[in-house]
Structure formats: structure tokens, C-alpha cells
Design an enzyme around this catalytic site. Sequence first.
Site, short mmCIF file in Angstrom:
data_model
loop_
_atom_site.label_atom_id
_atom_site.label_comp_id
_atom_site.label_asym_id
_atom_site.label_seq_id
_atom_site.Cartn_x
_atom_site.Cartn_y
_atom_site.Cartn_z
N LYS A 279 5.05 3.48 -8.84
CA LYS A 279 4.15 2.32 -8.81
C LYS A 279 3.11 2.47 -9.91
CE LYS A 279 3.36 3.76 -4.77
NZ LYS A 279 2.68 4.01 -3.46
N GLY B 135 0.21 0.69 -10.52
CA GLY B 135 -0.94 -0.13 -10.19
C GLY B 135 -0.62 -1.61 -10.15
N ALA B 136 -1.47 -2.40 -10.79
CA ALA B 136 -1.32 -3.86 -10.79
C ALA B 136 -0.33 -4.33 -11.83
CB ALA B 136 -2.68 -4.51 -11.04
N ASP C 93 0.93 1.48 1.17
CA ASP C 93 1.70 1.54 2.42
C ASP C 93 2.48 0.25 2.62
OD1 ASP C 93 0.37 3.99 2.84
OD2 ASP C 93 -1.28 2.95 3.85
N GLU D 26 0.87 6.17 7.69
CA GLU D 26 2.18 6.04 8.31
C GLU D 26 2.22 4.89 9.31
OE1 GLU D 26 1.24 10.12 6.93
OE2 GLU D 26 0.28 8.78 8.37
N GLY E 2 -4.44 4.59 8.99
CA GLY E 2 -3.44 5.65 8.90
C GLY E 2 -2.27 5.18 8.05
#
Length: 338
Positions: A232, A234-235, A264, A44, A42
Site C-alpha cells: 500500500k 498511502g493515498a 484494516d 484485527e 483493534g
Amino acid sequence: MTGAWRPAPGPVVCVGETMAALAPDPPRPLADAEQLRLSVAGAESNVAVYLADLGIPAVWLSALGDDPLGHRVRAAVAAAGVDVSHVRTDPHRPTGLLLKNPGRTGTRVHYYRSGSAASALGPGLLDGEPVRSATLLHLTGITPALSPSCRDLVARALAAPAAERPYAVSFDVNHRAALWPDGTAPTVLRALADRADIVFVGLDEARDLWGAGLTVTGLRELLPGPRILVVKDGARAATAVTAAGVCTVPALRTAVLEPVGAGDAFAAGFLTGLLRGETPARSLRLGHITAVSALQVTGDHGPLPGAAEIQRLLGLPAPDWARHRGGRADRGAARAWR
């Protein structure tokens, strides 16, 4: 990040569904699997778990079925140090389930969450504790896709102007195409994200949602409302856009066992930086450090480096940070990186 929000005593409250998860062990296509591994999944609760790892009081707020899978989910999140005392047990609806099907081109996820206990969550959840005492409410774009009542919950959490809310709201776009079959995701997610204080979005998912040619600058024009926009890439890197300007920090180079949960983890690290009054650059670094712990395990949650190692990494000169490679963490072991 002055002006982004008003820190106050209280926990971070993370609202959303957590499911039982089944995956082939060892990883292989389901058609060839002889046994499955049971875990929990999950977005969250992942954020709540990593916040707890980093020493931030965290509450997970949701609902579970009164069934063995629900009991397993509750126990797993609680064991990580997250307050689950406000999670409701629904005697009439089941705990959600997901099934992972690894393949040569990636892992497909099959959801069994229609009519789940968490899909019945609604805006009334915001009226009492622990939300009333929260310093920050963390939401994702997964929740409004689960049901009309869940969409109403997120909409109400973001309805009041930021200056009038008793807590700040962070919102991770977290687009899950399989949960939005009606084509409404781009419009709904943009409207919700633009009302949050802090927004996390991947550059790739933003391009899928709102246009293939989007840049960080274009995203800021698309989402002018958030006081902090974190993009963001990615890498490669992550960028924080604030009233003070634009700050980009390269990602740590690391071997990737599975990317699930890394976003997350990054959000939890960045939010921890905010709560501690860190600069944008150090908050982004803490996001990257936390994300690496998820990248190096097959589940959603991996071990963090020790506190001293985290501080060393946060203090590296920029050229040394750019050259640093995150060490591989042993599965299940909580040892510092070298």
C-alpha cells in the site's frame, strides 16, 4: 489468483487484541479537552467488522478482562455482526486501553495494555475451534509485540509450510514502533511475514523497517515467501504481486477526516475479493472502496456504500476509476456514495 490458497467452507478468524479507546471530543490536545469519547480499537477486530459488512462470515478471537470496558468491547464488536462467542473472559487481567492525544502534527497514541487479558494469549488458542474450521486466519504484527506468549502464538500459526496448513494465513505487518522498544521489530516481522500466504504492508512502514530506498520490487525480493504480497502506497495506489505478475490500482481520491483504521478496512476489502474469486485488480479496488469508508470518519469504522454502488465502482473502466473521487459519508449514516 489461482494457487494463492485453497478456499473452503468456513469463516475468516481474526486473532488479536481490541482495546477500549478514549479520545477528546471534539478533537483537540488532551491538555485542553473537557470531555472524552469512548469507543473500541483493534486492528484485527476492525478487519472482522468490515468483513462482516461485506457479507463474509467473520470471527474475532481474543481475550478481555471481566470489567466494564471488556463488556463494552465485546458488545460493540458483536453488534457489528462478528462472531465473538470464542472470546475468552479473563477474571484476573484487565481489558487494554488506549488514549488518543490529537495535535497539530498528528495524533499520538498512548497504550495501556501491558499485562492485559489479551497479552496472555498463547499458541494453545490455535488448537480448537474456531481456528480448526477457518478458511483463513488473519494476524497482524501487533500481536507478537504484546508478550512472549503472543509471539509464540503467531510463530506457531505460521510454523507449518503453507501447503500443510488447513487454512490460509494473511498477515498485516502493521508496525507499531511504540510496542517494539527493543529494536527487534525488523527481524521478527520480516521472518513472520515471509511465512504467510498473503501479506499486507505499507511502503512507508516497509522503508522504516527494512531500508529507506525499498521499492515494490525490492520488497518482493525481501519477502519471497508469500503467494500474494500487497503493498500500500498511502493515498497514491496499492499493488498486488502474485505468481501471475504485478497489478497496481490507484487509490480513490477522497477527503480524509482521520486515517486510523483505513489499512484494516483495505485488508478486509481485498480479502473479500479473494474469497469471492475476484481478479487482483477488482480485489484491490474493493480494498480501496472499503478504506475510504474508514478515512471519512473519526473512529475506526465507517459506513460502506450500498451493494449496487460497490458493483458500479468495481466495474468502472480504468480511466473512470482513476478520475473518481469518493464522496464524503455522513458520520453515522449508511448511505451510498454519489
